[in-house]
Design a protein around this motif. Structure first.
Motif, short mmCIF file in Angstrom:
data_model
loop_
_atom_site.label_atom_id
_atom_site.label_comp_id
_atom_site.label_asym_id
_atom_site.label_seq_id
_atom_site.Cartn_x
_atom_site.Cartn_y
_atom_site.Cartn_z
N ILE A 109 0.88 -1.17 0.00
CA ILE A 109 0.00 0.00 0.00
C ILE A 109 0.91 1.21 0.00
N ASN A 110 1.50 1.47 -1.16
CA ASN A 110 2.67 2.33 -1.23
C ASN A 110 2.54 3.50 -2.21
N ASN A 111 1.35 4.07 -2.26
CA ASN A 111 1.18 5.34 -2.96
C ASN A 111 -0.02 6.05 -2.33
N TRP A 112 -0.05 7.35 -2.47
CA TRP A 112 -1.04 8.12 -1.70
C TRP A 112 -2.48 7.79 -2.07
N ASP A 113 -2.75 7.50 -3.33
CA ASP A 113 -4.13 7.20 -3.71
C ASP A 113 -4.60 5.86 -3.15
N LEU A 114 -3.68 4.90 -3.04
CA LEU A 114 -4.01 3.61 -2.47
C LEU A 114 -4.37 3.76 -0.99
N ILE A 115 -3.62 4.61 -0.31
CA ILE A 115 -3.87 4.88 1.11
C ILE A 115 -5.17 5.65 1.30
N ASP A 116 -5.34 6.69 0.51
CA ASP A 116 -6.50 7.58 0.71
C ASP A 116 -7.82 6.87 0.43
N ALA A 150 -1.44 6.54 8.98
CA ALA A 150 -1.83 6.97 10.33
C ALA A 150 -2.70 8.21 10.27
N MET A 151 -2.29 9.19 9.47
CA MET A 151 -3.03 10.45 9.41
C MET A 151 -4.39 10.27 8.74
N VAL A 152 -4.41 9.61 7.60
CA VAL A 152 -5.65 9.48 6.83
C VAL A 152 -6.64 8.54 7.52
N SER A 153 -6.15 7.58 8.29
CA SER A 153 -7.06 6.69 9.02
C SER A 153 -7.97 7.46 9.96
N LEU A 180 3.91 15.01 1.00
CA LEU A 180 2.75 14.13 1.05
C LEU A 180 2.21 13.99 2.48
N ILE A 181 3.07 14.15 3.45
CA ILE A 181 2.62 14.14 4.84
C ILE A 181 2.08 15.51 5.21
N GLN A 182 2.76 16.55 4.77
CA GLN A 182 2.29 17.91 5.04
C GLN A 182 0.87 18.12 4.48
N LYS A 183 0.64 17.63 3.26
CA LYS A 183 -0.67 17.77 2.64
C LYS A 183 -1.72 16.95 3.37
N ALA A 184 -1.35 15.74 3.81
CA ALA A 184 -2.30 14.89 4.52
C ALA A 184 -2.70 15.52 5.86
N VAL A 185 -1.73 16.05 6.59
CA VAL A 185 -2.03 16.69 7.87
C VAL A 185 -2.90 17.92 7.65
N GLY A 186 -2.51 18.76 6.68
CA GLY A 186 -3.30 19.95 6.38
C GLY A 186 -4.72 19.60 5.96
N MET A 212 4.59 24.49 11.86
CA MET A 212 4.21 23.66 10.71
C MET A 212 4.73 24.24 9.39
N PRO A 213 5.08 23.37 8.46
CA PRO A 213 5.52 23.83 7.14
C PRO A 213 4.41 24.61 6.43
N ARG A 214 4.79 25.47 5.54
CA ARG A 214 3.84 26.35 4.86
C ARG A 214 2.80 25.55 4.06
N THR A 215 3.23 24.46 3.42
CA THR A 215 2.29 23.64 2.65
C THR A 215 1.19 23.10 3.54
N MET A 216 1.55 22.63 4.71
CA MET A 216 0.57 22.11 5.67
C MET A 216 -0.42 23.20 6.07
N LEU A 217 0.11 24.37 6.37
CA LEU A 217 -0.75 25.47 6.78
C LEU A 217 -1.70 25.87 5.67
N ARG A 218 -1.19 25.96 4.45
CA ARG A 218 -2.05 26.36 3.32
C ARG A 218 -3.20 25.38 3.12
N TYR A 219 -2.92 24.10 3.23
CA TYR A 219 -3.99 23.11 3.11
C TYR A 219 -5.00 23.25 4.25
N ALA A 220 -4.50 23.50 5.44
CA ALA A 220 -5.36 23.58 6.62
C ALA A 220 -6.33 24.74 6.57
N ILE A 221 -5.89 25.86 5.99
CA ILE A 221 -6.71 27.08 6.03
C ILE A 221 -7.45 27.33 4.72
N GLU A 222 -7.45 26.35 3.85
CA GLU A 222 -8.03 26.52 2.51
C GLU A 222 -9.48 26.98 2.53
#
Length: 250
Positions: A109-116, A150-153, A180-186, A212-222
Motif C-alpha cells: 500500500i505504497n502510494n497516496w491514492d491507495l492509502i486515501d 496513520a493520518m488518513v485513518s 505528502l505528509i504535510q498535505k495529509a495533515v493539512g 508547521m511547514p507552509r504547505t501544511m498550513l495552506r492546506y489547513a486554512i483553505e
C-alpha cells in the motif's frame, strides 16, 4: 466465472491505455529517487477499476494476495477496492480477518491514492472502539506510507465529529518534511474545521502554525475566509523572518 488471478489481470489488461499510463507515471512520481519509484501503471481510470471491483467483489484472499502484491498499480488498487467493499459488509470476525490482511500487506500500500481510498475504511474503522497505539506507532515511524496511513485513518473519526485522534497524529507529524505528509495533515485539519468546528481547528493552529511547514498550513486554512487566510499567512511569514531556523523545516 473464472476468478483466478490471471483471469482478473487479463481483464484489466483489456482496459489499459498506454498514453494515460505515461501521464500517470509522471503524475505519481515514479522516476528514480521519487516517492513512487518503480511503480508501473496500465493507464486505467478509477471508475473502470471500481466497476471491475464490483464484478469481482467475491474474490478470496488468495486471489487478492496475488493482486495486492503485484508490481502493477491498478492491480493493487483493484485489490484494495475489493477489500474495502468486503470489509464494509463483513461481520466482526470478517473485519478482523481483512484488517489483518491489510496489515500483512502494508508494504504494497505504497502510494497516496491507495492509502486515501482504503486507510480510513479499514484501519480507522476497525480501530474505532479499540486501542489506537498502531496509529501513533505508524506516525512515529520513518516510513512515508505508514505515516500517511496513520493520518488518513483518522478521517473515519473526523467524519463522526471526533477530532481527538487526528489532532494527536497531527501533533506527531507537525514538522514532517515530506510534502505528502504535510498535505495529509493539512487536509485532515481542514476537515476538522469543516466537520468538527472551525474553533477546534483554530485552537490547534494557534498553537502550532509557527512550527508547521507552509504547505501544511495552506492546506489547513483553505476553507477559511480570505481575511482569515491572509491573517495566518501573514503571521507565518512574520514568524519565518523572526526565526530563520524555521525555514529549514520548510
Amino acid at each position: 466465472m473464472n476468478t483466478s488471478p490471471s483471469a482478473v489481470k487479463k481483464e484489466l489488461r483489456k482496459l489499459q491505455h498506454p498514453k494515460k499510463a505515461r501521464i500517470l507515471q509522471r503524475f505519481f512520481k515514479t522516476g528514480p529517487g521519487e516517492y513512487g519509484e518503480g511503480d508501473i501503471f496500465l493507464g486505467i481510470s478509477v471508475p473502470q477499476i471500481r466497476n471491475t471491483a464490483k464484478k469481482y467483489f467475491h474474490l478470496d484472499l488468495i486471489t487478492l494476495t496475488s493482486l495486492i502484491r503485484s508490481s502493477i498499480h491498478e492491480e493493487r488498487q483493484l485489490a484494495l477496492m475489493i477489500l474495502v467493499a468486503q470489509f464494509k459488509k463483513g461481520d466482526e470476525k470478517e473485519k478482523k480477518r481483512l484488517y489483518t490482511f491489510y496489515l500483512d500487506n502494508i508494504h504494497s500500500i505504497n502510494n497516496w491514492d491507495l492509502i486515501d481510498g482504503s486507510a480510513e475504511h479499514i484501519i480507522g474503522s476497525y480501530l474505532e472502539s479499540k486501542n489506537k497505539t498502531l496509529l501513533k506507532n505508524f506516525a512515529s515511524s520513518d516510513n512515508l506510507w505508514k505515516k500517511r496511513i496513520a493520518m488518513v485513518s483518522t478521517f473515519y473519526y473526523i467524519k463522526q465529529g471526533d477530532p481527538k485522534e487526528a489532532l494527536k497524529i497531527a501533533t506527531i507529524l507537525i514538522k514532517d518534511r515530506h510534502d505528502l505528509i504535510q498535505k495529509a495533515v493539512g487536509w485532515m485539519l481542514r476537515e476538522i474545521g469543516k466537520r468538527c468546528g472551525e474553533d477546534i481547528e483554530e485552537a490547534f493552529l494557534k498553537k502550532y502554525y509557527k512550527a508547521m511547514p507552509r504547505t501544511m498550513l495552506r492546506y489547513a486554512i483553505e476553507h477559511f475566509s480570505n481575511s482569515k487566510r491572509e491573517f495566518y499567512l501573514a503571521k507565518k511569514n512574520g514568524s519565518m523572518r523572526k526565526s530563520p531556523s524555521l525555514a529549514i523545516i520548510e
